[in-house]
Design an enzyme around this catalytic site. Sequence first.
Site, PDB file in Angstrom:
ATOM      1  N   HIS A   1      45.276  38.871  40.466  1.00 57.34           N
ATOM      2  CA  HIS A   1      45.006  37.908  41.498  1.00 57.34           C
ATOM      3  C   HIS A   1      44.390  38.908  42.550  1.00 57.34           C
ATOM      4  CE1 HIS A   1      44.523  34.317  43.770  1.00 57.34           C
ATOM      5  NE2 HIS A   1      45.285  34.748  44.731  1.00 57.34           N
TER       6      HIS A   1
ATOM      7  N   ASP B   1      43.607  34.370  35.832  1.00 54.90           N
ATOM      8  CA  ASP B   1      44.149  34.416  37.501  1.00 54.90           C
ATOM      9  C   ASP B   1      45.501  34.316  37.423  1.00 54.90           C
ATOM     10  OD1 ASP B   1      42.794  34.613  40.357  1.00 54.90           O
ATOM     11  OD2 ASP B   1      44.599  33.367  40.223  1.00 54.90           O
TER      12      ASP B   1
ATOM     13  N   SER C   1      41.294  35.419  47.473  1.00 55.58           N
ATOM     14  CA  SER C   1      42.319  34.228  47.040  1.00 55.58           C
ATOM     15  C   SER C   1      41.703  33.052  48.295  1.00 55.58           C
ATOM     16  CB  SER C   1      43.583  34.424  47.597  1.00 55.58           C
ATOM     17  OG  SER C   1      44.419  33.391  46.982  1.00 55.58           O
TER      18      SER C   1
END
Length: 400
Positions: A338, A271, A175
Amino acid sequence: MIYARFSHPWLNLLVFGLVLLKTDGLYVGITYVQNAVAKGAVCLDGSPPAYHWDRGFGSGINSWLVHLEGGGWCNNVTACLERKNTHLGSSKKMAEQLPFSGILCNRPQCNPEFYNWNRVKVRYCDGSSFTGDVAAINPATNLHFRGARVWLAVMEDLLAKGMRNAENAILSGCSAGGLASILHCDSFQALLPLGTKVKCLSDAGYFINVKDVSGASHIESYFSQVVATHESAKNLLPSCTSTMRPAMCFFPQYMAQQIQTPLFIINAAYDSWQIRNILAPADADPHGIWEDCKYDIKNCLPSQLMAMQAFRSQFLISLLRIGKSSSRGMFIDSCYAHCQTEMQEFWFMAKSPALNKTRIAKAVGDWFYDRTPFQTIDCPYPCNPTCRNQIYDSEHNLQY
Ligand SMILES: *[C@@H]1O[C@H](CO)[C@@H](O)[C@H](O)[C@H]1NC(C)=O
Ligand SMILES: *[C@@H]1O[C@H](CO)[C@@H](O)[C@H](O)[C@H]1NC(C)=O
């Protein structure tokens, strides 16, 4: 959580125990980089940066995997003040032990290629993907915008702990950490000896610049605010900032093609963070029409799925800007997910997502060791039966 459903306390204990077992039992203690404070390399609140390090062993003793923690950003003083008193802004609030699973796991059964490497998880406490550097500290807020200094201080500490003798090294992250692993990829390589085999791995860090469902440029203005608040421009890629507005150089699609070091992109084409915060952020959805869909892709209306397919098309166009050189790896699945490297379920288990029959852990290993340049893009949702789609509860927490 699942175990909350059982009313009998012993059953609770048993199921809780199983949940702990699932995380593999490896917990790794924190190291605070105390000498970073003198360099002004500190978390938002002025506390020292930190990492967790599990030593390599056997043939992995001189191999290093440096994994950058994620956790969004803060885009203005108000948001950074809120973050300052959490583990994402202060090492005083960080857990002292962290579970190491997936790419951080220490057994070949859960991490076949990197289990015996030195594995480091660098804590994220600056709110700028390790790019900020504001010299002045406003006494009224006591906020320190020093992400870029944190990056350097932590790397210097790891080099001194033995990373300067690395034969193999990977900079990875998830991330906001996955974005940082692209932004810092070439500088990571530059810190290591010429003979070291260095590659970078970005997990869920390929954030794209697209309009939201209301037609506004939400993520572009958000990233511009992050870059302005932390004065990040001077720490972004000069080859990018010399040709466009510096804030744009926070987006991989405008700067990743300039990275010289081999780079692997792991990203879901849908995502879930990007769908929730770039395509359909709360600002763009005042009536909450997207809520059910955002929390579980199975709830999406046909019109919402169409918007998500259009998002995927934009994602692939943005991704292909990095070029198809054989040094680039790609694992672009069609799961609603994610971050797929640290979660064992995604990284390497019997039912983990696979592309071309290959799970993420193997794809990354094949690419790192130059066995095959894995570059695979999945067919569109819902075609891949191996996909694991994440579901979020009403408090927006991740469930499995
Ligand atoms: C700061 O950013 C947040 C979003 O992170 C936004 O909700 C808030 O309105 C902003 N505050 C100011 C003062 O701009
Ligand atoms: C799938 O794997 C095979 C054998 O490893 C390879 O030859 C082929 O190119 C791969 N296909 C794709 C789409 O990646």
